[in-house]
Write a protein that holds these residues in place. Structure first.
Motif, short mmCIF file in Angstrom:
data_model
loop_
_atom_site.label_atom_id
_atom_site.label_comp_id
_atom_site.label_asym_id
_atom_site.label_seq_id
_atom_site.Cartn_x
_atom_site.Cartn_y
_atom_site.Cartn_z
N ILE A 158 47.22 41.82 39.40
CA ILE A 158 45.90 41.33 39.99
C ILE A 158 45.57 39.77 39.88
O ILE A 158 45.32 39.03 40.68
N GLN A 159 45.83 39.30 38.53
CA GLN A 159 45.60 37.97 37.97
C GLN A 159 46.63 37.12 38.95
O GLN A 159 46.17 36.27 39.49
N ALA A 212 38.64 39.84 36.21
CA ALA A 212 39.74 40.08 35.74
C ALA A 212 40.29 39.25 34.59
O ALA A 212 40.90 40.00 33.48
N ILE A 226 36.64 37.59 41.57
CA ILE A 226 37.74 38.44 41.21
C ILE A 226 38.54 38.02 39.98
O ILE A 226 38.73 38.72 39.05
N ARG A 227 39.05 36.73 40.21
CA ARG A 227 39.63 36.20 39.00
C ARG A 227 38.97 36.35 37.72
O ARG A 227 39.37 36.52 36.60
N PRO A 263 48.82 46.36 35.32
CA PRO A 263 48.45 46.28 36.65
C PRO A 263 47.28 45.05 36.73
O PRO A 263 47.25 44.33 37.69
N LEU A 264 46.50 44.78 35.67
CA LEU A 264 45.66 43.73 35.66
C LEU A 264 46.34 42.35 35.76
O LEU A 264 45.90 41.41 36.54
N SER A 265 47.55 42.34 35.27
CA SER A 265 48.45 41.10 35.12
C SER A 265 48.79 40.93 36.75
O SER A 265 48.76 39.63 37.08
N ARG A 320 48.39 37.62 41.93
CA ARG A 320 48.27 37.71 42.99
C ARG A 320 46.98 36.91 43.44
O ARG A 320 46.82 36.30 44.77
N THR A 321 45.89 36.92 42.79
CA THR A 321 44.80 36.24 43.15
C THR A 321 44.92 34.85 42.95
O THR A 321 44.59 34.08 43.76
#
Length: 587
Positions: free
Chosen positions: A376-377, A405, A401-402, A372-374, A379-380
């Motif tokens: 987030i990174q 993350a 955010i980035r 999930p963190l990947s 999509r950011t």
């Protein structure tokens, strides 16, 4: 001893005649006379020889005559009497060279090299002395006319002395051969009793007597003499008290040998003291005959060699005693160490259980958070591109955010590396899956990282290449290869990933455009905590565990992983491969 024959003429067809007179008074008791063979077809020669030598004595020994009137009879005589010392041999008997043929028979067929052969001929011209001495193994050549009583005495004395020297040399050689053979046997003995029994058997062989003997030695504890071994008529004697009761003269001889520290032979028994400085050892053995000078020398040599073997036994016994003490200490120490090890093993097992639970928990949490963190990174990064120049505040929030993350991803990577490193075993959950589909998912997860470096991920390969493996573990291995390729490839380059079938294997190849692997680094590629001389091209971090973890995973699956190609220098690039056995095709 002197021998005689009747005054009647000797017929050529008669067999040999052996006549032994009673020994004279001055001949030493038990000392046999010298045997002399007269082989001649003239009876007068027999009579004259016995008469001329009737009072002959050498070393207290007289003569014992054996007569034969022909060469054929002489053959029988010499075959039956191998201990004849001197042969007085005529040349011409049944034939012109009958005597010479008999010489060859004695030397070659009987192999008798010791007997002294004196040729006596009445026809010197028929058998020339020079030719005979050269061609035949004789010891003297005389014409019958020149052999006066005085010359015959001189010739016989010289011949017997030569025979005696040869006999002594032969006896010494034979005895030394026995001693050499006995030495090897004695040095193999490991106990005092074993060496005593062996020594008694070997001394009987040496002196050519019956196997009756006694071996005595003092004990190193009390110093008292005790019976170690007995053979023959002494086998039942187990103590010195029994020896004194049953053989008092032998007991006195043993005491004399201990006091005189020498060898004493009397009344058919020989007692010898073994020359040792640290203990008293005595051997007693029976004799069937009187010892000669050579026998006495051989016994002294044997006892000296026996002393060396006894020293070895003494050292061996001391070593055995020391080993026994050491073994007991080792047993006691081993028992203590075993108890300690058992306690440590119990504690280690408990620590492993706790550590395994901790690793499992960390692994589950880190693994569940990483994917999930990947997203987030990624999509950011996409949102940043979409927003473009739309507001600093939005960009500020996205950067925050980035950054958070990224920090969280680094922490998760570090924790996952620790879990993989500490785990003694790796649990596999194999199932069938498509390798190309897995590679495409891994490429998607790394696309954001590649996009930041304006890199192109080129994926190609065969579909429906099914393997039976733990998909998550293989995904980790492929991700390590692909993420390394992205890290070390320059901005704007292409990273290629191919999936092909090669024989019974599915092979994944990852090709980068990096600086290549230095020759000094290649031997360390798949070892833990090995950071190579090349650096990531965009400031990325590296734990030095990625390739090590990938190799562990592939090895557990029975696959192969390695460096296939590498060219040092900017843009040279490297190709890593990972191969797995294809899953069986269902029937």
């Amino acid at each position: 001893m002197l021998g005689s024959v009747e005054p009647s003429p000797v017929d050529a067809d008669d067999q040999f005649i052996s006549i032994i007179d009673n020994p004279p008074e001055d001949v030493q008791a038990g000392t046999p006379p010298w045997k002399v063979a007269i082989i001649d077809d003239d009876s007068a020669v027999h009579d004259g020889t016995r008469f001329a030598l009737q009072n002959f004595r050498l070393n207290g020994r007289g003569l014992e005559f054996h007569s034969a009137a022909s060469a054929a009879a002489g053959r029988d005589l010499l075959r039956d009497q191998p201990d004849v010392a001197v042969i007085l041999l005529d040349v011409v008997m049944e034939s012109d060279e009958a005597g010479l043929d008999l010489v060859d028979y004695v030397r070659r067929e009987l192999s008798n090299e010791a007997v002294r052969i004196i040729l006596r001929t009445g026809q010197p011209g028929h058998a020339p002395e020079q030719r005979i001495v050269v061609d035949y193994d004789i010891n003297d050549y005389k014409a019958k006319t020149e052999l006066t009583a005085e010359k015959l005495f001189t010739t016989m004395t010289a011949a017997l002395r030569s025979y005696e020297q040869l006999q002594r040399q032969t006896r010494m050689r034979q005895g030394l051969e026995v001693i050499v053979g006995a030495s090897a046997t004695l040095h193999r003995a490991r106990t005092l009793r074993e060496i005593g029994e062996t020594a008694l058997r070997q001394i009987a062989r040496l002196v050519d007597s019956g196997p009756s003997g006694l071996f005595l030695a003092d004990t190193q504890v009390t110093g008292d003499l005790s019976v170690v071994a007995g053979e023959g008529r002494y086998r039942g004697i187990v103590s010195t008290a029994a020896l004194e009761a049953r053989h008092p003269s032998l007991a006195r001889a043993v005491d004399a040998a201990l006091v005189g520290r020498g060898t004493f032979c009397t009344d058919g028994v020989c007692v010898g003291h073994v020359p040792m400085s640290n203990r008293n050892v005595v051997m007693a053995f029976d004799l069937d005959h009187q010892l000669c000078e050579a026998d006495e020398t051989l016994i002294a040599v044997f006892l000296a060699r026996l002393a060396t073997a006894l020293d070895n036994v003494t050292l061996y016994e001391a070593l055995e005693e020391a080993n026994a003490v050491l073994e007991q200490k080792v047993i006691e120490r081993s028992a203590a160490l075993t108890a300690t090890n058992q306690r440590l093993e119990a504690q280690t097992a408990e620590l492993r259980r706790v550590n395994a639970f901790k690793n499992e928990l960390l692994g589950i949490v880190a693994h569940d958070l990483k994917n999930p963190l990947s997203v987030i990174q990624g999509r950011t990064e996409i949102l940043t591109e979409i927003l473009g120049e739309a507001g600093d505040r939005a960009h500020h929030q996205l950067r925050a955010i980035r950054n958070s993350a990224d920090r969280l991803a680094a922490i998760i990577d570090e924790r996952l590396a620790e879990v993989r490193r500490d785990a003694p075993e790796m649990t596999l959950r194999p199932r069938d899956f498509d390798v190309l589909a897995l590679v495409e998912r891994i490429a998607e997860a790394n696309s954001a990282h590649a996009s930041r470096k304006r890199q192109t991920l080129a994926i190609s390969g065969d579909t429906a290449l099914m393997v039976h493996a733990d998909e998550d573990r293989i995904a980790d291995a492929v991700d390590n290869l692909l993420s390394n390729a992205v890290k070390y490839s320059p901005v704007g380059s292409t990273v290629g990933v191919s999936v092909v079938r090669e024989g019974p294997e599915a092979v994944v190849r990852v090709t980068d455009s990096g600086p290549g692997i230095a020759a000094a680094d290649r031997a360390r590629l798949f070892h833990p905590f090995q950071r190579l001389s090349a650096s990531p091209t965009h400031g990325e971090s590296s734990t030095g565990l990625g390739l090590y973890s990938a190799k562990r995973i592939v090895d557990l699956h029975g696959g192969r992983i390695g460096l296939e190609r590498s060219v040092e220098g900017e843009g040279g690039g490297s190709t890593f491969f990972l191969s797995l056995p294809l899953a069986p095709v269902p029937r």
